[in-house]
Motif scaffolding. Structure first.
Motif, PDB file in Angstrom:
ATOM      1  N   LYS A   1       0.830  -1.206   0.000  1.00 41.75           N
ATOM      2  CA  LYS A   1       0.000   0.000   0.000  1.00 41.75           C
ATOM      3  C   LYS A   1       0.862   1.253   0.000  1.00 41.75           C
ATOM      4  CE  LYS A   1      -3.704   2.318   2.576  1.00 41.75           C
ATOM      5  NZ  LYS A   1      -4.613   2.240   3.755  1.00 41.75           N
ATOM      6  N   ALA A   2       1.902   1.281   0.847  1.00 41.08           N
ATOM      7  CA  ALA A   2       2.779   2.452   0.919  1.00 41.08           C
ATOM      8  C   ALA A   2       3.526   2.667  -0.391  1.00 41.08           C
ATOM      9  CB  ALA A   2       3.765   2.294   2.067  1.00 41.08           C
ATOM     10  N   ALA A   3       3.845   1.571  -1.074  1.00 41.26           N
ATOM     11  CA  ALA A   3       4.588   1.667  -2.338  1.00 41.26           C
ATOM     12  C   ALA A   3       3.676   1.920  -3.529  1.00 41.26           C
ATOM     13  CB  ALA A   3       5.386   0.386  -2.562  1.00 41.26           C
ATOM     14  N   GLY A   4       2.376   1.747  -3.339  1.00 44.46           N
ATOM     15  CA  GLY A   4       1.437   1.948  -4.442  1.00 44.46           C
ATOM     16  C   GLY A   4       1.497   0.842  -5.477  1.00 44.46           C
ATOM     17  N   VAL A   5       1.757  -0.386  -5.019  1.00 45.17           N
ATOM     18  CA  VAL A   5       1.803  -1.539  -5.928  1.00 45.17           C
ATOM     19  C   VAL A   5       0.959  -2.662  -5.343  1.00 45.17           C
ATOM     20  CG1 VAL A   5       4.126  -0.953  -6.723  1.00 45.17           C
ATOM     21  CG2 VAL A   5       3.841  -2.571  -4.831  1.00 45.17           C
ATOM     22  N   SER A   6       0.685  -3.672  -6.160  1.00 39.90           N
ATOM     23  CA  SER A   6      -0.032  -4.845  -5.670  1.00 39.90           C
ATOM     24  C   SER A   6       0.942  -5.785  -4.974  1.00 39.90           C
ATOM     25  CB  SER A   6      -0.698  -5.575  -6.836  1.00 39.90           C
ATOM     26  OG  SER A   6       0.292  -6.137  -7.683  1.00 39.90           O
ATOM     27  N   LYS A   7       0.420  -6.707  -4.157  1.00 42.17           N
ATOM     28  CA  LYS A   7       1.285  -7.691  -3.517  1.00 42.17           C
ATOM     29  C   LYS A   7       1.939  -8.590  -4.557  1.00 42.17           C
ATOM     30  CE  LYS A   7       0.158  -9.789   0.267  1.00 42.17           C
ATOM     31  NZ  LYS A   7      -0.571 -10.543   1.311  1.00 42.17           N
ATOM     32  N   GLN A   8       1.222  -8.847  -5.645  1.00 41.93           N
ATOM     33  CA  GLN A   8       1.812  -9.659  -6.710  1.00 41.93           C
ATOM     34  C   GLN A   8       3.043  -8.986  -7.302  1.00 41.93           C
ATOM     35  OE1 GLN A   8      -1.402  -8.956  -6.360  1.00 41.93           O
ATOM     36  NE2 GLN A   8      -2.374 -10.980  -6.092  1.00 41.93           N
ATOM     37  N   THR A   9       2.944  -7.669  -7.515  1.00 41.61           N
ATOM     38  CA  THR A   9       4.098  -6.924  -8.030  1.00 41.61           C
ATOM     39  C   THR A   9       5.233  -6.927  -7.022  1.00 41.61           C
ATOM     40  OG1 THR A   9       2.676  -5.472  -9.348  1.00 41.61           O
ATOM     41  CG2 THR A   9       4.891  -4.669  -8.836  1.00 41.61           C
ATOM     42  N   LEU A  10       4.883  -6.791  -5.756  1.00 39.02           N
ATOM     43  CA  LEU A  10       5.892  -6.811  -4.699  1.00 39.02           C
ATOM     44  C   LEU A  10       6.709  -8.094  -4.758  1.00 39.02           C
ATOM     45  CD1 LEU A  10       6.881  -5.248  -2.151  1.00 39.02           C
ATOM     46  CD2 LEU A  10       5.244  -6.592  -0.840  1.00 39.02           C
ATOM     47  N   TYR A  11       6.043  -9.223  -4.931  1.00 38.34           N
ATOM     48  CA  TYR A  11       6.736 -10.513  -4.934  1.00 38.34           C
ATOM     49  C   TYR A  11       7.496 -10.774  -6.236  1.00 38.34           C
ATOM     50  CZ  TYR A  11       4.523 -11.784  -0.544  1.00 38.34           C
ATOM     51  OH  TYR A  11       4.134 -11.824   0.774  1.00 38.34           O
ATOM     52  N   VAL A  12       7.185 -10.025  -7.276  1.00 37.86           N
ATOM     53  CA  VAL A  12       7.977 -10.127  -8.508  1.00 37.86           C
ATOM     54  C   VAL A  12       9.397  -9.630  -8.259  1.00 37.86           C
ATOM     55  CG1 VAL A  12       8.300  -9.141 -10.819  1.00 37.86           C
ATOM     56  CG2 VAL A  12       6.051 -10.020 -10.123  1.00 37.86           C
ATOM     57  N   TYR A  13       9.507  -8.589  -7.438  1.00 39.43           N
ATOM     58  CA  TYR A  13      10.808  -7.968  -7.197  1.00 39.43           C
ATOM     59  C   TYR A  13      11.505  -8.502  -5.948  1.00 39.43           C
ATOM     60  CZ  TYR A  13       9.684  -4.652 -10.857  1.00 39.43           C
ATOM     61  OH  TYR A  13       9.391  -4.086 -12.062  1.00 39.43           O
ATOM     62  N   TYR A  14      10.750  -8.952  -4.977  1.00 37.68           N
ATOM     63  CA  TYR A  14      11.342  -9.444  -3.726  1.00 37.68           C
ATOM     64  C   TYR A  14      10.645 -10.732  -3.306  1.00 37.68           C
ATOM     65  CZ  TYR A  14      13.501  -4.866  -3.497  1.00 37.68           C
ATOM     66  OH  TYR A  14      14.229  -3.743  -3.800  1.00 37.68           O
ATOM     67  N   ARG A  15      11.444 -11.759  -3.080  1.00 33.97           N
ATOM     68  CA  ARG A  15      10.857 -13.068  -2.772  1.00 33.97           C
ATOM     69  C   ARG A  15      10.245 -13.107  -1.379  1.00 33.97           C
ATOM     70  NH1 ARG A  15      16.449 -13.908  -2.448  1.00 33.97           N
ATOM     71  NH2 ARG A  15      17.181 -14.436  -0.341  1.00 33.97           N
ATOM     72  N   ASP A  16      10.761 -12.264  -0.459  1.00 33.75           N
ATOM     73  CA  ASP A  16      10.205 -12.249   0.884  1.00 33.75           C
ATOM     74  C   ASP A  16      10.543 -10.925   1.562  1.00 33.75           C
ATOM     75  OD1 ASP A  16      12.916 -12.465   1.783  1.00 33.75           O
ATOM     76  OD2 ASP A  16      12.781 -14.643   1.775  1.00 33.75           O
ATOM     77  N   LYS A  17       9.991 -10.744   2.749  1.00 33.56           N
ATOM     78  CA  LYS A  17      10.161  -9.496   3.485  1.00 33.56           C
ATOM     79  C   LYS A  17      11.610  -9.301   3.916  1.00 33.56           C
ATOM     80  CE  LYS A  17       8.218  -9.000   7.568  1.00 33.56           C
ATOM     81  NZ  LYS A  17       7.254  -8.769   8.683  1.00 33.56           N
ATOM     82  N   GLU A  18      12.298 -10.382   4.235  1.00 34.65           N
ATOM     83  CA  GLU A  18      13.690 -10.277   4.660  1.00 34.65           C
ATOM     84  C   GLU A  18      14.562  -9.694   3.555  1.00 34.65           C
ATOM     85  OE1 GLU A  18      15.387 -13.749   6.341  1.00 34.65           O
ATOM     86  OE2 GLU A  18      13.772 -14.047   7.791  1.00 34.65           O
ATOM     87  N   GLN A  19      14.392 -10.203   2.344  1.00 33.33           N
ATOM     88  CA  GLN A  19      15.192  -9.692   1.225  1.00 33.33           C
ATOM     89  C   GLN A  19      14.914  -8.217   0.995  1.00 33.33           C
ATOM     90  OE1 GLN A  19      14.092 -10.797  -2.772  1.00 33.33           O
ATOM     91  NE2 GLN A  19      16.240 -10.981  -3.406  1.00 33.33           N
ATOM     92  N   LEU A  20      13.664  -7.826   1.114  1.00 32.98           N
ATOM     93  CA  LEU A  20      13.293  -6.426   0.911  1.00 32.98           C
ATOM     94  C   LEU A  20      13.911  -5.555   1.996  1.00 32.98           C
ATOM     95  CD1 LEU A  20      11.795  -4.121  -0.395  1.00 32.98           C
ATOM     96  CD2 LEU A  20       9.700  -4.896   0.749  1.00 32.98           C
ATOM     97  N   MET A  21      13.879  -6.024   3.239  1.00 36.08           N
ATOM     98  CA  MET A  21      14.434  -5.212   4.322  1.00 36.08           C
ATOM     99  C   MET A  21      15.931  -5.030   4.158  1.00 36.08           C
ATOM    100  SD  MET A  21      14.024  -5.624   8.425  1.00 36.08           S
ATOM    101  CE  MET A  21      14.077  -4.163   9.446  1.00 36.08           C
ATOM    102  N   VAL A  22      16.637  -6.086   3.796  1.00 39.09           N
ATOM    103  CA  VAL A  22      18.083  -5.984   3.590  1.00 39.09           C
ATOM    104  C   VAL A  22      18.376  -4.993   2.468  1.00 39.09           C
ATOM    105  CG1 VAL A  22      20.133  -7.222   2.798  1.00 39.09           C
ATOM    106  CG2 VAL A  22      18.632  -8.257   4.509  1.00 39.09           C
ATOM    107  N   ASP A  23      17.588  -5.036   1.401  1.00 36.41           N
ATOM    108  CA  ASP A  23      17.788  -4.124   0.274  1.00 36.41           C
ATOM    109  C   ASP A  23      17.528  -2.682   0.693  1.00 36.41           C
ATOM    110  OD1 ASP A  23      18.530  -3.575  -2.290  1.00 36.41           O
ATOM    111  OD2 ASP A  23      16.623  -4.125  -3.209  1.00 36.41           O
ATOM    112  N   VAL A  24      16.484  -2.477   1.470  1.00 34.48           N
ATOM    113  CA  VAL A  24      16.153  -1.133   1.943  1.00 34.48           C
ATOM    114  C   VAL A  24      17.261  -0.585   2.839  1.00 34.48           C
ATOM    115  CG1 VAL A  24      14.645   0.125   3.535  1.00 34.48           C
ATOM    116  CG2 VAL A  24      13.652  -1.293   1.730  1.00 34.48           C
TER     117      VAL A  24
END
Length: 207
Positions: free
Chosen positions: A39-62
Motif C-alpha cells: 500500500k505504501a509503495a502503491g503496488v499490488s502484492k503480486q508486483t511486490l513478490y515479482v521484485y522481492y521473494r520475501d520481506k527479509e530480502q526487501l528489508m536488507v535491500d532497503v
C-alpha cells in the motif's frame, strides 16, 4: 527495448523501496506487513513478490540503500588530510566528530539504528550491515589518523585500536542515550565548543 525494460524495472524497484522504507522505519521488521508495504509503495502484492521473494530480502535491500546514502561522505573522510602535528590531529578529529555527529543525529539514521538493534536477532543479515554504518566505518578513519600521528611521535599510545574506541565511544555518547533510546527519539548535535573540549580531553590523555 531491453534498455527501456531495465529502466522501468529499476524505477519500480525504487518505488517499492521508498514505500518499504517508510513502513520499516515506522514499524520495524516484525510490525511491517506485506499489505502495508504494498500500500505504501502503491503496488499490488503480486508486483511486490515479482521484485522481492520475501520481506527479509526487501528489508536488507532497503537498509543497504539507506546505508549507502548515509555513508556517501565516507570516502572523503577516509582521504582526510595528513596529521603530522598535534594541531593538525586536533583539527582533523574535531572536523571528523562534527561531521559524524551531524550525520548520525539525523532522524532517519536514528530510526535505522533502532531497527537494526531491534530486528538483527530475527534477520541476521541486517546485523551484519551494522558494521557498514557511519559509526562503524569511522573507526577505521580515526585509527588511520591516530596511527599516522603515532608514527611521527605526535601521540604516545601502545594500542591504537583501544584509543580509537575511546574517542569514537566518547563521540557516540551524544547519540546513544540521547537519541536512540530517548523517549522523544530526536537529538541535537553538541556545540562546536563541546566537541572541541571532548577532543582536547582525549588528546591530553594520549599525548
Amino acid at each position: 527495448m531491453q534498455r527501456q525494460e531495465s529502466a522501468r524495472s529499476s524505477a519500480k524497484r525504487a518505488q517499492i523501496q521508498q514505500g518499504a522504507t517508510r513502513v520499516f522505519l515506522r514499524e520495524g521488521f516484525a510490525g511491517a506487513t506485506t499489505d502495508a508495504i504494498a500500500k505504501a509503495a502503491g503496488v499490488s502484492k503480486q508486483t511486490l513478490y515479482v521484485y522481492y521473494r520475501d520481506k527479509e530480502q526487501l528489508m536488507v535491500d532497503v537498509l543497504t540503500s539507506l546505508l549507502t546514502e548515509l555513508n556517501r561522505d565516507q570516502a572523503a573522510l577516509a582521504g582526510s588530510r595528513p596529521v603530522d602535528s598535534l594541531p593538525e590531529l586536533r583539527a582533523a578529529l574535531a572536523d571528523l566528530a562534527s561531521n559524524v555527529l551531524e550525520a548520525v543525529c539525523r532522524t532517519d539514521y536514528l530510526a535505522l539504528t533502532r531497527v537494526i538493534i531491534a530486528d538483527s536477532p530475527k534477520v541476521p543479515a541486517i546485523g551484519r550491515l551494522w558494521a557498514k554504518t557511519i559509526t562503524g566505518g569511522v573507526r577505521s578513519v580515526v585509527a588511520d589518523q591516530l596511527e599516522q600521528a603515532r608514527r611521527v611521535g605526535v601521540i604516545q599510545v601502545d594500542d591504537v585500536q583501544v584509543a580509537t574506541r575511546l574517542f569514537v565511544g566518547g563521540v557516540l555518547t551524544y547519540v546513544l542515550p540521547d537519541g536512540i533510546v530517548a523517549a522523544g527519539g530526536t537529538v541535537n548535535p553538541p556545540s562546536a565548543e563541546q566537541i572541541d573540549e571532548l577532543v582536547d580531553m582525549f588528546l591530553r590523555a594520549i599525548t
